[in-house]
Design a protein around this motif. Structure first.
Motif, PDB file in Angstrom:
ATOM      1  N   LEU A 269       0.874  -1.189   0.000  1.00 34.18           N
ATOM      2  CA  LEU A 269       0.000   0.000   0.000  1.00 34.18           C
ATOM      3  C   LEU A 269       0.901   1.226   0.000  1.00 34.18           C
ATOM      4  CD1 LEU A 269      -2.758   1.593   0.588  1.00 34.18           C
ATOM      5  CD2 LEU A 269      -2.026   1.498   2.983  1.00 34.18           C
ATOM      6  N   SER A 270       0.751   2.065  -1.012  1.00 37.84           N
ATOM      7  CA  SER A 270       1.515   3.318  -1.052  1.00 37.84           C
ATOM      8  C   SER A 270       0.594   4.477  -0.719  1.00 37.84           C
ATOM      9  CB  SER A 270       2.095   3.547  -2.448  1.00 37.84           C
ATOM     10  OG  SER A 270       2.932   2.483  -2.772  1.00 37.84           O
ATOM     11  N   THR A 271       1.127   5.356   0.103  1.00 37.38           N
ATOM     12  CA  THR A 271       0.372   6.554   0.511  1.00 37.38           C
ATOM     13  C   THR A 271       1.283   7.769   0.322  1.00 37.38           C
ATOM     14  OG1 THR A 271       1.120   6.027   2.749  1.00 37.38           O
ATOM     15  CG2 THR A 271      -1.156   5.457   2.222  1.00 37.38           C
ATOM     16  N   ILE A 272       0.725   8.941   0.581  1.00 37.39           N
ATOM     17  CA  ILE A 272       1.503  10.180   0.436  1.00 37.39           C
ATOM     18  C   ILE A 272       1.365  10.948   1.747  1.00 37.39           C
ATOM     19  CG2 ILE A 272       1.697  12.335  -0.889  1.00 37.39           C
ATOM     20  CD1 ILE A 272       0.148  10.752  -3.120  1.00 37.39           C
ATOM     21  N   ASP A 273       2.489  11.422   2.272  1.00 36.58           N
ATOM     22  CA  ASP A 273       2.385  12.122   3.560  1.00 36.58           C
ATOM     23  C   ASP A 273       2.062  13.611   3.347  1.00 36.58           C
ATOM     24  OD1 ASP A 273       4.709  13.565   3.069  1.00 36.58           O
ATOM     25  OD2 ASP A 273       5.948  12.383   4.434  1.00 36.58           O
ATOM     26  N   GLU A 274       1.945  14.336   4.460  1.00 40.89           N
ATOM     27  CA  GLU A 274       1.506  15.731   4.389  1.00 40.89           C
ATOM     28  C   GLU A 274       2.431  16.613   3.563  1.00 40.89           C
ATOM     29  OE1 GLU A 274       0.879  17.037   8.376  1.00 40.89           O
ATOM     30  OE2 GLU A 274      -1.272  16.597   8.239  1.00 40.89           O
TER      31      GLU A 274
ATOM     32  N   ALA B 196       5.361   3.522   1.764  1.00 43.75           N
ATOM     33  CA  ALA B 196       4.812   2.230   1.344  1.00 43.75           C
ATOM     34  C   ALA B 196       5.077   1.195   2.409  1.00 43.75           C
ATOM     35  CB  ALA B 196       5.453   1.798   0.026  1.00 43.75           C
ATOM     36  N   ARG B 197       4.198   0.208   2.463  1.00 38.00           N
ATOM     37  CA  ARG B 197       4.366  -0.924   3.398  1.00 38.00           C
ATOM     38  C   ARG B 197       3.494  -2.080   2.917  1.00 38.00           C
ATOM     39  NH1 ARG B 197       1.683   3.167   3.284  1.00 38.00           N
ATOM     40  NH2 ARG B 197       2.437   4.231   5.141  1.00 38.00           N
ATOM     41  N   ILE B 198       3.810  -3.274   3.483  1.00 41.03           N
ATOM     42  CA  ILE B 198       3.045  -4.479   3.128  1.00 41.03           C
ATOM     43  C   ILE B 198       1.794  -4.571   4.006  1.00 41.03           C
ATOM     44  CG2 ILE B 198       3.093  -7.032   3.059  1.00 41.03           C
ATOM     45  CD1 ILE B 198       5.090  -5.960   1.133  1.00 41.03           C
ATOM     46  N   LEU B 199       0.677  -4.920   3.393  1.00 40.59           N
ATOM     47  CA  LEU B 199      -0.566  -5.166   4.134  1.00 40.59           C
ATOM     48  C   LEU B 199      -1.235  -6.422   3.591  1.00 40.59           C
ATOM     49  CD1 LEU B 199      -2.437  -1.734   4.379  1.00 40.59           C
ATOM     50  CD2 LEU B 199      -0.807  -2.693   5.976  1.00 40.59           C
ATOM     51  N   ILE B 200      -2.226  -6.880   4.331  1.00 40.20           N
ATOM     52  CA  ILE B 200      -3.002  -8.036   3.877  1.00 40.20           C
ATOM     53  C   ILE B 200      -4.272  -7.544   3.181  1.00 40.20           C
ATOM     54  CG2 ILE B 200      -4.415  -9.960   4.730  1.00 40.20           C
ATOM     55  CD1 ILE B 200      -2.210 -10.371   6.852  1.00 40.20           C
ATOM     56  N   LEU B 201      -4.556  -8.150   2.051  1.00 40.09           N
ATOM     57  CA  LEU B 201      -5.811  -7.867   1.340  1.00 40.09           C
ATOM     58  C   LEU B 201      -6.929  -8.565   2.103  1.00 40.09           C
ATOM     59  CD1 LEU B 201      -7.370  -6.952  -1.270  1.00 40.09           C
ATOM     60  CD2 LEU B 201      -6.876  -9.243  -2.151  1.00 40.09           C
ATOM     61  N   LYS B 202      -7.951  -7.815   2.533  1.00 42.57           N
ATOM     62  CA  LYS B 202      -9.006  -8.405   3.340  1.00 42.57           C
ATOM     63  C   LYS B 202     -10.186  -8.900   2.514  1.00 42.57           C
ATOM     64  CE  LYS B 202      -8.222  -8.863   6.849  1.00 42.57           C
ATOM     65  NZ  LYS B 202      -8.095  -8.592   8.253  1.00 42.57           N
ATOM     66  N   ASN B 203     -10.445  -8.249   1.399  1.00 43.96           N
ATOM     67  CA  ASN B 203     -11.600  -8.647   0.581  1.00 43.96           C
ATOM     68  C   ASN B 203     -11.521  -7.907  -0.755  1.00 43.96           C
ATOM     69  OD1 ASN B 203     -13.987  -9.892  -0.042  1.00 43.96           O
ATOM     70  ND2 ASN B 203     -15.295  -8.525   1.177  1.00 43.96           N
TER      71      ASN B 203
ATOM     72  N   LYS C 103      -5.492  10.603   6.287  1.00 44.83           N
ATOM     73  CA  LYS C 103      -6.346  11.715   6.695  1.00 44.83           C
ATOM     74  C   LYS C 103      -6.102  12.916   5.799  1.00 44.83           C
ATOM     75  CE  LYS C 103      -6.790  11.203  11.644  1.00 44.83           C
ATOM     76  NZ  LYS C 103      -6.145  11.724  12.850  1.00 44.83           N
ATOM     77  N   SER C 104      -4.834  13.128   5.432  1.00 44.61           N
ATOM     78  CA  SER C 104      -4.550  14.311   4.623  1.00 44.61           C
ATOM     79  C   SER C 104      -4.637  14.030   3.123  1.00 44.61           C
ATOM     80  CB  SER C 104      -3.191  14.916   4.987  1.00 44.61           C
ATOM     81  OG  SER C 104      -2.169  13.989   4.721  1.00 44.61           O
ATOM     82  N   ASN C 105      -4.518  12.754   2.725  1.00 48.17           N
ATOM     83  CA  ASN C 105      -4.607  12.446   1.293  1.00 48.17           C
ATOM     84  C   ASN C 105      -5.111  11.007   1.132  1.00 48.17           C
ATOM     85  OD1 ASN C 105      -4.265  11.980  -1.429  1.00 48.17           O
ATOM     86  ND2 ASN C 105      -2.380  13.174  -1.543  1.00 48.17           N
ATOM     87  N   ARG C 106      -6.294  10.861   0.561  1.00 51.44           N
ATOM     88  CA  ARG C 106      -6.902   9.519   0.468  1.00 51.44           C
ATOM     89  C   ARG C 106      -6.506   8.786  -0.802  1.00 51.44           C
ATOM     90  NH1 ARG C 106     -12.403  11.177   0.221  1.00 51.44           N
ATOM     91  NH2 ARG C 106     -12.926   8.989  -0.061  1.00 51.44           N
ATOM     92  N   ARG C 107      -5.663   9.427  -1.635  1.00 49.07           N
ATOM     93  CA  ARG C 107      -5.256   8.752  -2.874  1.00 49.07           C
ATOM     94  C   ARG C 107      -4.149   7.744  -2.569  1.00 49.07           C
ATOM     95  NH1 ARG C 107      -4.149  13.590  -6.771  1.00 49.07           N
ATOM     96  NH2 ARG C 107      -4.002  12.021  -8.388  1.00 49.07           N
ATOM     97  N   VAL C 108      -4.336   6.521  -3.050  1.00 48.62           N
ATOM     98  CA  VAL C 108      -3.393   5.441  -2.723  1.00 48.62           C
ATOM     99  C   VAL C 108      -3.089   4.599  -3.966  1.00 48.62           C
ATOM    100  CG1 VAL C 108      -4.220   5.246  -0.339  1.00 48.62           C
ATOM    101  CG2 VAL C 108      -5.246   3.801  -2.104  1.00 48.62           C
ATOM    102  N   ALA C 109      -2.043   3.779  -3.829  1.00 46.46           N
ATOM    103  CA  ALA C 109      -1.773   2.749  -4.841  1.00 46.46           C
ATOM    104  C   ALA C 109      -1.574   1.424  -4.108  1.00 46.46           C
ATOM    105  CB  ALA C 109      -0.538   3.111  -5.642  1.00 46.46           C
ATOM    106  N   LEU C 110      -2.058   0.351  -4.733  1.00 46.40           N
ATOM    107  CA  LEU C 110      -1.846  -1.005  -4.213  1.00 46.40           C
ATOM    108  C   LEU C 110      -1.046  -1.757  -5.265  1.00 46.40           C
ATOM    109  CD1 LEU C 110      -5.511  -1.879  -3.121  1.00 46.40           C
ATOM    110  CD2 LEU C 110      -3.644  -1.125  -1.632  1.00 46.40           C
ATOM    111  N   MET C 111      -0.167  -2.639  -4.819  1.00 47.72           N
ATOM    112  CA  MET C 111       0.631  -3.390  -5.780  1.00 47.72           C
ATOM    113  C   MET C 111       0.782  -4.832  -5.321  1.00 47.72           C
ATOM    114  SD  MET C 111       3.447  -4.403  -7.487  1.00 47.72           S
ATOM    115  CE  MET C 111       4.844  -4.193  -6.420  1.00 47.72           C
ATOM    116  N   PHE C 112       0.442  -5.741  -6.209  1.00 48.18           N
ATOM    117  CA  PHE C 112       0.642  -7.171  -5.965  1.00 48.18           C
ATOM    118  C   PHE C 112       1.775  -7.630  -6.861  1.00 48.18           C
ATOM    119  CE2 PHE C 112      -3.641  -6.253  -4.779  1.00 48.18           C
ATOM    120  CZ  PHE C 112      -3.915  -7.082  -3.704  1.00 48.18           C
ATOM    121  N   ASN C 113       2.730  -8.316  -6.282  1.00 50.39           N
ATOM    122  CA  ASN C 113       3.862  -8.821  -7.068  1.00 50.39           C
ATOM    123  C   ASN C 113       3.952 -10.325  -6.870  1.00 50.39           C
ATOM    124  OD1 ASN C 113       6.334  -9.297  -8.296  1.00 50.39           O
ATOM    125  ND2 ASN C 113       7.458  -8.774  -6.432  1.00 50.39           N
ATOM    126  N   TRP C 114       3.627 -11.066  -7.939  1.00 47.60           N
ATOM    127  CA  TRP C 114       3.677 -12.529  -7.873  1.00 47.60           C
ATOM    128  C   TRP C 114       4.790 -12.970  -8.805  1.00 47.60           C
ATOM    129  CZ3 TRP C 114      -2.203 -12.024  -8.992  1.00 47.60           C
ATOM    130  CH2 TRP C 114      -2.868 -11.630  -7.826  1.00 47.60           C
TER     131      TRP C 114
END
Ligand code: FMN
Length: 177
Positions: free
Chosen positions: A41-46, A52-59, A80-91
């Motif tokens: 999950l990639s996010t953007i700070d203020e 970026a960090r690894i997370l589990i896909l819940k659904n 909270k400051s920016n809701r735009r994100v990117a997700l990346m799966f690498n298999w």
């Protein structure tokens, strides 16, 4: 990467990218990809800097991808400051990658509680520690805290961490590679 890899034909694609995603993750599972449900999950700070960090896909539902995290985490501040994100799966063992760009929204407290209670007891113990994004203290202190949360969980099995939050990512772009 050794191959041969699963084929990908661009004819007869499903209407919704989420349907193709489900096809692909099922292939990844069949092919024995290690933890195919983990994603970046990639996010953007203020200040506009990426993180970026690894997370589990819940659904996954129609063009929506879900993750859960603590409301006291650094990513939460960023969202909270920016809701735009990117997700990346690498298999990589099947030579596939999926990139998703979209907007993250908080789900209801009920949905978040349900997600928390569906976690394994080990995962709930860790989440109840409440130290996400904090610098690690001594290992022995963490073990002591974990023992306390284990007891707490035994006494109150339906305890929910109030800051646990489920998010949905509404995708506006999905790339299959
Ligand atoms: C395999 C794996 C799965 C993880 N899954 C989650 C998750 O589902 N939710 C979560 O909040 N953190 C998860 N983490 C921890 C995050 O990668 C991260 O360290 C933590 O959320 C703090 O991130 P932040 O400081 O950017 O908020 C996972 C880590 C690994 C290695």
């Amino acid at each position: 990467m050794a191959g041969p890899f699963p084929e990908f034909h661009t004819k007869d694609l499903p209407v919704y990218p989420s349907d193709l995603f489900i096809e692909w993750i099922n292939i990844a599972i069949e092919e024995g990809v290690y933890e195919p449900h983990t994603m970046t999950l990639s996010t953007i700070d203020e200040s506009g800097a990426p993180d970026a960090r690894i997370l589990i896909l819940k659904n996954v539902t129609r063009n929506k991808w879900y993750f859960a995290t603590s409301a006291t985490s650094r990513k939460r501040e960023q969202l909270k400051s920016n809701r735009r994100v990117a997700l990346m799966f690498n298999w990589s063992t099947i030579d596939r990658q999926i990139r998703i760009r979209g907007v993250a929204s908080k789900m209801t407290a009920e949905a978040s509680s349900r997600d928390f209670l569906e976690r394994s007891s080990e995962a709930r113990e860790i989440a109840l520690l409440g130290n996400q994004s904090k610098e690690m203290i001594h290992r022995e202190d963490i073990d002591k805290e974990l023992l306390k949360t284990r007891v707490l969980l035994k006494q109150t099995p339906n305890i929910v961490r109030p800051t646990w939050t489920l998010y949905e990512v509404d995708a506006n772009e999905v790339e299959f590679w």
